[in-house]
Each structure stands twice: as C-alpha cells, then as structure tokens.
Write a protein that holds these residues in place. Sequence first.
Motif, short mmCIF file in Angstrom:
data_model
loop_
_atom_site.label_atom_id
_atom_site.label_comp_id
_atom_site.label_asym_id
_atom_site.label_seq_id
_atom_site.Cartn_x
_atom_site.Cartn_y
_atom_site.Cartn_z
N ILE A 1 13.74 26.96 -21.36
CA ILE A 1 13.14 27.29 -20.07
C ILE A 1 11.94 26.38 -19.87
N ILE A 2 11.98 25.60 -18.82
CA ILE A 2 10.89 24.68 -18.50
C ILE A 2 9.99 25.38 -17.50
N PRO A 3 8.70 25.47 -17.78
CA PRO A 3 7.77 26.20 -16.91
C PRO A 3 7.79 25.67 -15.47
N ASP A 4 7.45 26.56 -14.53
CA ASP A 4 7.46 26.21 -13.12
C ASP A 4 6.53 25.04 -12.79
N HIS A 5 5.43 24.91 -13.51
CA HIS A 5 4.47 23.85 -13.19
C HIS A 5 4.93 22.46 -13.66
N ILE A 6 6.05 22.40 -14.37
CA ILE A 6 6.61 21.13 -14.83
C ILE A 6 7.76 20.73 -13.91
N GLN A 7 7.68 19.52 -13.35
CA GLN A 7 8.78 19.00 -12.54
C GLN A 7 9.70 18.17 -13.43
N VAL A 8 10.99 18.27 -13.19
CA VAL A 8 11.96 17.48 -13.93
C VAL A 8 12.74 16.65 -12.92
N LYS A 9 12.76 15.35 -13.13
CA LYS A 9 13.51 14.45 -12.26
C LYS A 9 14.52 13.72 -13.13
N THR A 10 15.78 13.78 -12.73
CA THR A 10 16.83 13.12 -13.49
C THR A 10 17.42 12.00 -12.64
N VAL A 11 17.47 10.81 -13.20
CA VAL A 11 18.11 9.67 -12.55
C VAL A 11 19.07 9.04 -13.55
N GLU A 12 20.12 8.44 -13.03
CA GLU A 12 21.09 7.80 -13.90
C GLU A 12 20.86 6.29 -13.87
N GLU A 13 20.59 5.74 -15.04
CA GLU A 13 20.38 4.30 -15.17
C GLU A 13 21.74 3.62 -15.30
N HIS A 14 21.91 2.51 -14.60
CA HIS A 14 23.16 1.74 -14.67
C HIS A 14 22.95 0.51 -15.54
N SER A 15 24.03 -0.13 -15.92
CA SER A 15 23.95 -1.25 -16.88
C SER A 15 23.13 -2.43 -16.35
N ASP A 16 22.98 -2.53 -15.04
CA ASP A 16 22.22 -3.65 -14.48
C ASP A 16 20.83 -3.21 -14.01
N GLU A 17 20.35 -2.09 -14.54
CA GLU A 17 19.04 -1.57 -14.18
C GLU A 17 18.23 -1.27 -15.44
N PHE A 18 16.93 -1.22 -15.26
CA PHE A 18 16.03 -0.85 -16.35
C PHE A 18 14.93 0.00 -15.75
N TYR A 19 14.80 1.23 -16.24
CA TYR A 19 13.77 2.13 -15.75
C TYR A 19 12.65 2.20 -16.77
N LEU A 20 11.45 2.09 -16.29
CA LEU A 20 10.27 2.19 -17.13
C LEU A 20 9.45 3.37 -16.63
N VAL A 21 9.22 4.34 -17.50
CA VAL A 21 8.47 5.53 -17.14
C VAL A 21 7.06 5.38 -17.67
N LEU A 22 6.11 5.44 -16.76
CA LEU A 22 4.70 5.33 -17.16
C LEU A 22 4.13 6.73 -17.34
N PRO A 23 3.63 7.05 -18.52
CA PRO A 23 3.02 8.37 -18.74
C PRO A 23 1.66 8.43 -18.03
N PRO A 24 1.13 9.64 -17.87
CA PRO A 24 -0.18 9.77 -17.24
C PRO A 24 -1.24 9.04 -18.07
#
Length: 81
Positions: A41-64
């Motif tokens: 169970i993920i608390p209400d104050h936490i947002q979860v965003k799911t994206v699907e990365e494809h073979s020709d893409e690169f996602y970089l997540v910057l932490p706070p």
Amino acid sequence: MTTSGALLQTQIIQKAWQDPSFKAKLLADPKAAIQEALGVIIPDHIQVKTVEEHSDEFYLVLPPNPSDVIKSDIKPNAVWS
C-alpha cells in the motif's frame, strides 16, 4: 532510492514483463496494480507515475535535491506495507 525501494522496483518490473494484464493496469493505475499484485500500500501523499521506455528512448529520473527537502518531510528508510 533505498534498498527496499530498489527491491520493490525490481519486483514490479519483473512482474510487468511476465504478466501483460498487470503491465496494463500498472500503466493505467499504478497504485492499485501494485497493491493488488504485491500487497504493498503506497500512502496517499506519494504519487506514482508509470511510463514505458522503448528501445529507442532513455529516461533519466532526477531525484529531489536534498537542499530543497524540508527536514520534517524526510522519512528515512520508509517502507510501505
């Protein structure tokens, strides 16, 4: 990301690779999918965003930036159950 967070992420990714219906729900409603499949169970104050990365893409997540986080908001080693 904490060790428990990395482990949870690995479990979610592996399940999404193995189970197309879980993957579809994860993309549409990540919190519900995670709770239903893994019992987490993920608390209400936490947002979860799911994206699907494809073979020709690169996602970089910057932490706070630690200097932008208010100390009272920090929950060290928080584990959701």
